[in-house]
Scaffold this active site. Structure first.
Site, mmCIF file in Angstrom:
data_model
loop_
_atom_site.group_PDB
_atom_site.id
_atom_site.type_symbol
_atom_site.label_atom_id
_atom_site.label_comp_id
_atom_site.label_asym_id
_atom_site.label_seq_id
_atom_site.Cartn_x
_atom_site.Cartn_y
_atom_site.Cartn_z
ATOM 1 N N TYR A 166 0.832 -1.204 0.000
ATOM 2 C CA TYR A 166 0.000 0.000 0.000
ATOM 3 C C TYR A 166 0.867 1.256 0.000
ATOM 4 O O TYR A 166 0.632 2.190 -0.771
ATOM 5 C CB TYR A 166 -0.916 -0.013 1.224
ATOM 6 C CG TYR A 166 -1.698 1.256 1.442
ATOM 7 C CD1 TYR A 166 -2.857 1.523 0.719
ATOM 8 C CD2 TYR A 166 -1.298 2.199 2.391
ATOM 9 C CE1 TYR A 166 -3.583 2.682 0.928
ATOM 10 C CE2 TYR A 166 -2.014 3.363 2.602
ATOM 11 C CZ TYR A 166 -3.147 3.593 1.866
ATOM 12 O OH TYR A 166 -3.862 4.752 2.074
ATOM 13 N N LYS A 170 1.110 4.452 -2.713
ATOM 14 C CA LYS A 170 0.876 5.847 -2.356
ATOM 15 C C LYS A 170 2.115 6.708 -2.599
ATOM 16 O O LYS A 170 1.986 7.916 -2.874
ATOM 17 C CB LYS A 170 0.415 5.938 -0.900
ATOM 18 C CG LYS A 170 -0.976 5.344 -0.686
ATOM 19 C CD LYS A 170 -2.021 5.967 -1.600
ATOM 20 C CE LYS A 170 -3.418 5.461 -1.352
ATOM 21 N NZ LYS A 170 -4.433 6.089 -2.232
#
Length: 277
Positions: A166, A170
């Site tokens: 994740y 990002k």
């Protein structure tokens, strides 16, 4: 070329005709953007997977604020879902503000993950952001008006959650938004990465991530995140990090020795089923 830098929150066309498109609009930060913008008189295009929930949200916002709403039920991890939203971004009435909020995390560390799950994360967190930003900027740069907010995360500033991809997704969103924001600026269009820390939403629950051990002081409210994001957009910032405590955290992630970060890196969220393969 002389830069044109109008305030993207200033109506052009006239006030009553401003349209914003929000992905992941039915919960969390996306829902907070929808509420805030509707209260400010923006008409909305709401995008999410759940058609029933979208319809209920649209009716509520129209009833409470008197704005027009459109809904697009689409899974942005698919080509068809992205294409449906791209078509709306190219249609009239023009979208003056795009908020790319849809995103996912996984409750399985990378070594136990599947290529299918990891590919879906990348399609939603990275590929959809790229496609929709490009579709929006094509018309915004022609009009020399508009703005894009790509919702990223403080997690993107460092690999502080071992086994999680994740944060890598990002990191891409933040870097992409900064770069594209610089190229769009001469056309009077702003692109900004919004990088909140832990925010009270359905995000972690949907991912099956146990947040019970996260200290209360670390949490932000979604409306407060949106308020600061819109302030920073008006200021022309390329990156917005809401709250002084997360600004300090980002400074630490950017400047602390890598060896120190490697030693303290851990997944502070906790994971449901951590010990089950």
């Amino acid at each position: 070329m002389q830069a044109v830098t109008p305030d993207p929150m200033t109506p052009d066309p006239p006030f009553g005709e401003r349209w914003a498109l929000i992905t992941g609009a039915t919960a969390g930060i996306g829902a907070a953007f929808a509420e805030r913008l509707a209260s400010d008189g923006w008409h909305l295009v709401l995008v999410a997977r759940d058609a029933g929930r979208l319809a209920a949200q649209a009716a509520e916002l129209t009833g409470r604020h008197g704005v027009e709403t459109e809904t697009i039920a689409a899974d942005l991890s698919t080509d068809d879902g992205c294409a449906r939203v791209e078509r709306r971004l190219g249609d009239a009435p023009p979208v003056e503000l795009l908020v790319n909020n849809a995103g996912i995390s996984l409750n399985t560390p990378f070594l136990r993950s599947s290529s299918e799950d990891e590919a879906r994360l990348l399609r939603l967190n990275v590929h959809a952001v790229l496609r929709l930003t490009l579709a929006a900027l094509r018309t915004m740069t022609e009009r020399r008006s508009g703005a894009v907010i790509n919702v990223s995360s403080v997690a993107g500033f460092g690999a502080v959650m071992p086994g999680s991809t994740y944060s890598a997704s990002k990191a891409w969103v933040t870097n992409f938004s900064e770069s594209v924001g610089q190229s769009a600026r001469p056309f009077g269009v702003r692109v900004m990465a919004l990088c909140p820390g832990y925010t009270r939403t359905e995000f972690h629950q949907r991912a099956g991530i146990d947040m019970s051990k996260t200290p209360e002081w670390m949490w932000l409210s979604a409306p407060a995140v949106v308020d600061e994001a819109l302030r920073d957009l008006r200021k022309g910032k390329l990156v917005s990090v809401p709250s002084w405590k997360y600004k300090l955290a980002v400074a630490g992630l950017r400047h602390a020795p890598r060896r120190l970060l490697d030693r303290v890196a851990r997944d502070t969220r906790g994971r449901i089923g951590r010990d089950h393969g």
